[in-house]
Design a protein around this motif. Structure first.
Motif, mmCIF file in Angstrom:
data_model
loop_
_atom_site.group_PDB
_atom_site.id
_atom_site.type_symbol
_atom_site.label_atom_id
_atom_site.label_comp_id
_atom_site.label_asym_id
_atom_site.label_seq_id
_atom_site.Cartn_x
_atom_site.Cartn_y
_atom_site.Cartn_z
ATOM 1 N N VAL A 76 11.224 10.130 4.427
ATOM 2 C CA VAL A 76 11.051 9.618 3.072
ATOM 3 C C VAL A 76 12.293 8.822 2.650
ATOM 4 O O VAL A 76 12.200 7.792 1.994
ATOM 5 C CB VAL A 76 10.806 10.780 2.075
ATOM 6 C CG1 VAL A 76 10.696 10.252 0.651
ATOM 7 C CG2 VAL A 76 9.550 11.550 2.448
ATOM 8 N N LEU A 84 0.821 -1.214 0.000
ATOM 9 C CA LEU A 84 0.000 0.000 0.000
ATOM 10 C C LEU A 84 0.854 1.262 0.000
ATOM 11 O O LEU A 84 0.370 2.356 -0.301
ATOM 12 C CB LEU A 84 -0.897 0.044 1.248
ATOM 13 C CG LEU A 84 -1.946 -1.042 1.391
ATOM 14 C CD1 LEU A 84 -2.707 -0.840 2.693
ATOM 15 C CD2 LEU A 84 -2.906 -1.032 0.208
ATOM 16 N N SER A 85 2.109 1.136 0.365
ATOM 17 C CA SER A 85 2.955 2.320 0.496
ATOM 18 C C SER A 85 3.380 2.855 -0.862
ATOM 19 O O SER A 85 3.691 2.079 -1.761
ATOM 20 C CB SER A 85 4.211 1.987 1.304
ATOM 21 O OG SER A 85 5.056 3.112 1.364
ATOM 22 N N PRO A 86 3.402 4.177 -1.029
ATOM 23 C CA PRO A 86 3.961 4.755 -2.257
ATOM 24 C C PRO A 86 5.475 4.556 -2.332
ATOM 25 O O PRO A 86 6.068 4.783 -3.383
ATOM 26 C CB PRO A 86 3.631 6.244 -2.155
ATOM 27 C CG PRO A 86 2.734 6.410 -0.976
ATOM 28 C CD PRO A 86 2.914 5.207 -0.102
ATOM 29 N N LEU A 87 6.089 4.140 -1.221
ATOM 30 C CA LEU A 87 7.540 3.968 -1.212
ATOM 31 C C LEU A 87 7.918 2.527 -1.556
ATOM 32 O O LEU A 87 7.206 1.578 -1.229
ATOM 33 C CB LEU A 87 8.130 4.317 0.161
ATOM 34 C CG LEU A 87 8.437 5.795 0.404
ATOM 35 C CD1 LEU A 87 7.162 6.609 0.506
ATOM 36 C CD2 LEU A 87 9.277 5.988 1.655
ATOM 37 N N ASP A 136 1.265 12.716 9.939
ATOM 38 C CA ASP A 136 0.534 12.541 8.685
ATOM 39 C C ASP A 136 1.462 12.161 7.534
ATOM 40 O O ASP A 136 1.057 11.438 6.612
ATOM 41 C CB ASP A 136 -0.263 13.810 8.355
ATOM 42 C CG ASP A 136 -1.640 13.791 9.021
ATOM 43 O OD1 ASP A 136 -1.887 12.891 9.835
ATOM 44 O OD2 ASP A 136 -2.470 14.665 8.727
ATOM 45 N N GLU A 137 2.689 12.632 7.576
ATOM 46 C CA GLU A 137 3.652 12.162 6.570
ATOM 47 C C GLU A 137 3.854 10.648 6.723
ATOM 48 O O GLU A 137 3.865 9.910 5.725
ATOM 49 C CB GLU A 137 4.992 12.903 6.724
ATOM 50 C CG GLU A 137 6.015 12.495 5.659
ATOM 51 C CD GLU A 137 7.335 13.251 5.787
ATOM 52 O OE1 GLU A 137 7.396 14.249 6.535
ATOM 53 O OE2 GLU A 137 8.308 12.833 5.129
ATOM 54 N N LEU A 163 -5.135 5.361 5.654
ATOM 55 C CA LEU A 163 -5.636 5.869 6.932
ATOM 56 C C LEU A 163 -6.437 4.801 7.664
ATOM 57 O O LEU A 163 -6.545 4.823 8.885
ATOM 58 C CB LEU A 163 -6.526 7.093 6.703
ATOM 59 C CG LEU A 163 -5.830 8.433 6.554
ATOM 60 C CD1 LEU A 163 -6.853 9.530 6.319
ATOM 61 C CD2 LEU A 163 -5.006 8.761 7.801
ATOM 62 N N GLY A 222 1.046 8.832 5.232
ATOM 63 C CA GLY A 222 1.215 8.740 3.787
ATOM 64 C C GLY A 222 2.159 7.608 3.408
ATOM 65 O O GLY A 222 1.958 6.933 2.398
ATOM 66 N N ILE A 223 3.182 7.403 4.215
ATOM 67 C CA ILE A 223 4.149 6.340 3.934
ATOM 68 C C ILE A 223 3.510 4.964 4.156
ATOM 69 O O ILE A 223 3.724 4.039 3.377
ATOM 70 C CB ILE A 223 5.422 6.519 4.803
ATOM 71 C CG1 ILE A 223 6.149 7.806 4.371
ATOM 72 C CG2 ILE A 223 6.346 5.310 4.701
ATOM 73 C CD1 ILE A 223 7.294 8.232 5.283
#
Ligand code: MG
Ligand code: MG
Lengths: 364, 364
Positions: free
Chosen positions: A234, A124-127, A255-256, A264, A259-260
């Motif tokens: 990041v 699920l992480s954008p990273l 909140d950052e 939510l 996002g990682i």
């Protein structure tokens, strides 16, 4: 009874389901706690109260006297979510958020806001290559958000507005001690975040934190500036363990981290004070658009219940069993609509809860 | 001469190479500007001055009177980097950073700090699927970092420290206008970031920004809370165009964006005021450990020179040619040690500059 006595065998949980999807996700969290109590020989009593919009409808106030009594007679609180468009325009003190939940947190002096960020589902992480297990500890009743001096006016003919970031040494010390204790129970690493190269309040923060960590010599400590921390989160998220910081910085960095993590729907939180009393709630809001449809993801509420066991009832092992059960269910592909992708048929809120209960039965 | 006249054919560039790797990266940036001037029929004169530690050594002060004169007699400034351990312990006003560069920015009233974040090399990013082209516009001479009221003391017997986040409507308006103009020249989208649900100064920020954007009806505008923006930057970085925000928020978010880009060595910046005068410099520091070794990456300095052409000399096309040349060289695998990986033999600072010059010759 000494200060370090274990939690009593019988614990009183105040349950404040709130508005929107609050009741349906809280229901699953309570079912999970009941099941754990059965397996783990815990005696829990659950007493429900009204908070937020639902309380406004019934009593005219978001935080009625009976709820207040309930909170004072509980060992820990489990909250769902509050708010909805209907009550948005109410003045601050009558508002589900400010006049209900935030007032409760402040008046109970729940100064330590805990926001864990865990890679339950790394995809699920954008990273890339994410595997985080971060606990952000945010000072939650001081700093810029609770300015003793704030205002708006015309100064020398110019429209002006101001807020004050204000800290006392004692405010920093007590959150620092909470963070050091938590780091000692976890990975042994602490990052204290400030802006001590610019701000007076941060210079005090860093001085006091240096004193506090001196009493925890086994911890590996770094002091980071908040801008650098935003970059490092990041850049090397997997390196962090416990992060402690002031209110505004913690709001932004937590909140950052959300996002990682990437959803939510997976994020629990806790708000503690020194005596172990705490309030536990999902990070997500009341989501009135999907309320009552059985679509809500109860993971964050269930994980909040796990935090309640760990931080207020001295039951870290049982908390870990719940966390493992949620992870297993999610990774097995049993997911509510928010996390189901093309290949997975979503399950309902209660079906997800059932799956977690079945997993608990297996694990105990 | 009208207010909208183009920049004069002859422009005066003040060059302040500074300390550490500042001189060697600035040298490449100047070479690039000279080459562009030759190809694009621009007349540029370069005058060098001292700033920072090198100025302390020669004159006893980080910002000598001659440098100050040079700045006032220039159309734009190109800065390398300042600072080093040797001067770290000097008091603020004698310090290369605070007493040199920051004082220069403040006294020249360079209120608009521009921090572009571009995916020159997407593989450097910790994020998957990144292709960002963000311009963060940070209010740089107000807010919490320039508190009119700040201090430290004992209040009611308690050790206390405080800072003030202070804004006037005019401070917000002028940065808002800069951001709207830039968004109009770029992708037409603007995100204004504040914390208007909590802070008085942010309420003023949002009110004024709403007025400002009303004069730019073609822009697509969103107002975000700073915590939400920190999350969205990780979640959907490719969606952002121009972001405008106050000083502290901009400090944090710009470094988060730096983390998303993945290399400080690629990040330029500019500091402007309304009349187009500007100061341009790499985001990275003086890196004294590698100074003079020919290892430094001049990309950020060269890209800062491109920003100078775009924002101070009204030469956006020439700026784009430089940016394209740097991108091409990097993507071709010509890289300094910081970006060379196992497969690539690193080139020197000047060899990288040579490659960019050759690419410019090709493109004009
Ligand atoms: Mg927040
Ligand atoms: Mg910074």
């Amino acid at each position: 009874m000494t200060l370090t006595s274990p939690a009593p065998l019988h614990s009183r949980i105040g349950v404040l389901p709130g508005d929107g999807i609050g009741p349906e996700v809280t229901r699953e969290a309570v079912r999970v706690l009941e099941r754990v109590a059965k397996h783990a020989d815990l005696q829990l009593t659950f007493t429900e109260g009204m908070l937020g919009g639902c309380a406004i409808e019934q009593t005219g106030t978001p935080l009625p006297a009976e709820t207040w009594e309930l909170c004072k007679n509980s060992d820990a609180l489990l909250v769902g979510a509050v708010g909805g468009e209907k009550w948005d325009s109410l003045p601050a003190e009558k508002n589900p958020g400010l006049g209900g939940l935030l007032r409760l947190r402040r008046e109970l002096d729940l100064f330590a806001n805990l926001r864990p960020g865990l890679s339950y589902l790394p995809e699920l992480s954008p990273l890339r290559d994410v595997n985080i297990d971060i606990l952000l500890v945010r000072e939650a009743v001081g700093g810029l958000y609770f300015s003793p001096e704030r205002g708006r006016g015309v100064q020398d003919g110019v429209e002006t507005a101001w807020d004050t970031m204000h800290y006392t040494a004692e405010q920093v010390r007590r959150i620092g001690i909470v963070a050091c204790r938590l780091a000692s129970e976890r990975g042994g690493r602490l990052a204290s975040v400030d802006k001590a190269n610019v701000l007076e309040s941060s210079k005090l923060w860093r001085e006091v934190m240096r004193e506090v960590v001196a009493d925890f010599p086994h911890l590996e400590v770094e002091h980071l500036y908040v801008d650098n921390c935003a970059m490092q989160l990041v850049h090397r998220p997997n390196d962090f363990d416990v992060i402690v910081t002031e209110n505004l910085f913690g709001d932004v960095l937590s909140d950052e981290i959300a996002g990682i993590v990437g959803s939510l729907g997976l994020l629990p939180s806790g708000s503690l004070r020194t005596d172990k009393f705490g309030l536990y709630e999902p990070v997500h809001g009341a989501a009135p658009d999907i309320a009552g449809l059985g679509k809500a993801n109860p993971s964050a509420a269930i994980l909040s219940a796990a935090m309640l066991l760990r931080h207020s009832l001295d039951r870290p092992e049982d908390a870990a069993v719940i966390e493992q059960a949620v992870t297993t269910v999610l990774q097995r592909g049993i997911r509510t609509a928010d996390l189901a992708n093309g290949d997975i048929a979503p399950v309902s809120t209660s079906a997800f809860g059932d799956a977690v209960l079945a997993e608990l039965d297996d694990q105990y």
